[in-house]
Write an enzyme that holds these catalytic residues in place. Structure first.
Site, PDB file in Angstrom:
ATOM      1  N   GLN A  71       0.831  -1.207   0.000  1.00 46.24           N
ATOM      2  CA  GLN A  71       0.000   0.000   0.000  1.00 46.24           C
ATOM      3  C   GLN A  71       0.864   1.254   0.000  1.00 46.24           C
ATOM      4  OE1 GLN A  71      -1.008  -2.462   2.380  1.00 46.24           O
ATOM      5  NE2 GLN A  71      -2.819  -3.098   1.235  1.00 46.24           N
ATOM      6  N   ASN A  96      -4.025   0.870  -2.710  1.00 41.75           N
ATOM      7  CA  ASN A  96      -3.523  -0.492  -2.868  1.00 41.75           C
ATOM      8  C   ASN A  96      -2.531  -0.577  -4.015  1.00 41.75           C
ATOM      9  OD1 ASN A  96      -4.741  -1.756  -0.708  1.00 41.75           O
ATOM     10  ND2 ASN A  96      -6.518  -2.459  -1.869  1.00 41.75           N
ATOM     11  N   CYS A 102      -6.735   0.485   6.487  1.00 42.21           N
ATOM     12  CA  CYS A 102      -5.654  -0.498   6.546  1.00 42.21           C
ATOM     13  C   CYS A 102      -5.121  -0.490   7.972  1.00 42.21           C
ATOM     14  CB  CYS A 102      -4.549  -0.158   5.545  1.00 42.21           C
ATOM     15  SG  CYS A 102      -3.156  -1.321   5.596  1.00 42.21           S
ATOM     16  N   ASN A 158      -2.753  -2.405   9.511  1.00 43.84           N
ATOM     17  CA  ASN A 158      -1.300  -2.437   9.650  1.00 43.84           C
ATOM     18  C   ASN A 158      -0.698  -1.074   9.342  1.00 43.84           C
ATOM     19  OD1 ASN A 158      -0.974  -5.135  10.446  1.00 43.84           O
ATOM     20  ND2 ASN A 158      -1.084  -5.847   8.341  1.00 43.84           N
ATOM     21  N   HIS A 191     -15.032  -7.280   4.323  1.00 47.12           N
ATOM     22  CA  HIS A 191     -14.378  -8.587   4.468  1.00 47.12           C
ATOM     23  C   HIS A 191     -15.414  -9.700   4.475  1.00 47.12           C
ATOM     24  CE1 HIS A 191     -10.213  -7.380   5.611  1.00 47.12           C
ATOM     25  NE2 HIS A 191     -10.832  -6.256   5.937  1.00 47.12           N
ATOM     26  N   GLU A 196      -6.086  -9.946  -0.146  1.00 41.58           N
ATOM     27  CA  GLU A 196      -6.461  -8.545  -0.019  1.00 41.58           C
ATOM     28  C   GLU A 196      -6.817  -7.980  -1.389  1.00 41.58           C
ATOM     29  OE1 GLU A 196      -4.814  -4.603   2.349  1.00 41.58           O
ATOM     30  OE2 GLU A 196      -3.595  -6.425   2.247  1.00 41.58           O
ATOM     31  N   CYS A 214      -2.664  -8.669   7.403  1.00 41.95           N
ATOM     32  CA  CYS A 214      -3.727  -7.701   7.119  1.00 41.95           C
ATOM     33  C   CYS A 214      -4.404  -7.374   8.440  1.00 41.95           C
ATOM     34  CB  CYS A 214      -4.727  -8.279   6.122  1.00 41.95           C
ATOM     35  SG  CYS A 214      -6.116  -7.175   5.767  1.00 41.95           S
ATOM     36  N   GLY A 235      -8.169  -7.444   8.235  1.00 41.36           N
ATOM     37  CA  GLY A 235      -8.575  -8.838   8.096  1.00 41.36           C
ATOM     38  C   GLY A 235      -8.541  -9.570   9.426  1.00 41.36           C
TER      39      GLY A 235
END
Length: 272
Positions: free
Chosen positions: A47, A65, A74, A76, A151, A200, A209, A212
């Site tokens: 990303q 992305n 996102c 992370n 998701h 992803e 993720c 996620g």
């Protein structure tokens, strides 16, 4: 004109960060974002992250992305930006307002409240999102959760045996998901432990993720498979996920800076 960047990662999910508060940035387009993310001819990342001023928070975070598409959230990257910022911060995103607090070796992020309504995922038509009456070959009856981005989660006996490279894009681009979808395959190991792989959207299978992990933990909690505090283990490492009594999700885990550098937008066909 050279643009400074910081390369960071959270559990191997890696980011190129451009800080628009300290320098003028070229208009970000999908082709430029994809060019910078390219691992052969660009800087290389999952990303691209832009930090910009905000009227409603300490700063705004925009997320692109690897395919150049801008997305809502996102987890992370939020941890990484929290580490880079160095002090607690409120962060504006397309997926909502997040809070990040640096800790030793990483950050803890308040990810907001999960959403379960079919039209908030979003899905193309109404259905139960706890156990969706749909399937793709051996993957069926997923849960759906929006944690700032969409998701679906499949609970399987062995997530490492799933052909995610083939099934991931099949599900991601299914017309059931008008905004496409992130695909999670998870195995419950204990009341406080989940193994997870994530396809992803716009990236492919990723080493980690954050959203996620949050979505999968919430899906498992809603089904009564785990307790409200779990460790989610991905290829890149583990994240601690808690679903608090106030309905907000808290994700805690590592993030670190890799290196810094500069680039000339003109090298990517974009005038400065």
């Amino acid at each position: 004109m050279r643009i400074a960047f910081t390369k960071m990662h959270g559990l191997g999910n890696d980011f190129v960060v451009l800080d628009g508060r300290t320098q003028a940035l070229p208009p970000m387009t999908a082709p430029l974002a994809a060019a910078l993310a390219d691992r052969q001819t660009g800087i290389g990342c999952d990303q691209l992250i832009l930090i910009e001023p905000s009227d409603s928070a300490d700063f705004r975070m925009r997320i692109f992305n690897a395919d150049g598409g801008e997305v809502e959230a996102c987890g992370n990257a939020t941890r990484a930006i929290g580490v880079l910022h160095g002090v607690p911060a409120r962060i504006e995103t397309l997926g909502g307002l997040l809070s990040a607090t640096p800790i030793a070796g990483g950050a803890s992020v308040e990810m907001g409240k999960p959403r379960f309504e079919w039209d908030r995922i979003p899905l193309a038509y109404a259905m139960d999102t706890l156990t969706m009456p749909v399937g793709w070959e051996d993957l069926d009856a997923p849960a759906a959760v929006n944690v700032g981005n969409p998701h679906v989660i499949f609970f399987v006996p062995d997530c490492h045996a799933v052909d995610l490279a083939r099934l991931g894009p099949l599900i991601e681009y299914d017309p059931l998901f008008p905004d496409r979808v992130n695909v999670n395959v998870a195995t419950i190991r204990a009341r406080d432990a989940i193994d997870l792989r994530v396809w992803e959207r716009g990236v492919g299978e990723t080493r980690a993720c954050g959203t996620g992990a949050c979505a999968t933990a919430i899906g498992a909690m809603r089904r009564g498979l785990v307790d409200r505090r779990v460790t989610v283990t991905l290829a890149g490492g583990s994240l601690a996920i808690a679903w608090r009594e106030d309905d907000k999700i808290v994700m805690t885990g590592p993030a670190t800076e890799s290196f810094r550098g500069t680039f000339d937008p003109a090298d990517f066909g974009v005038p400065a």
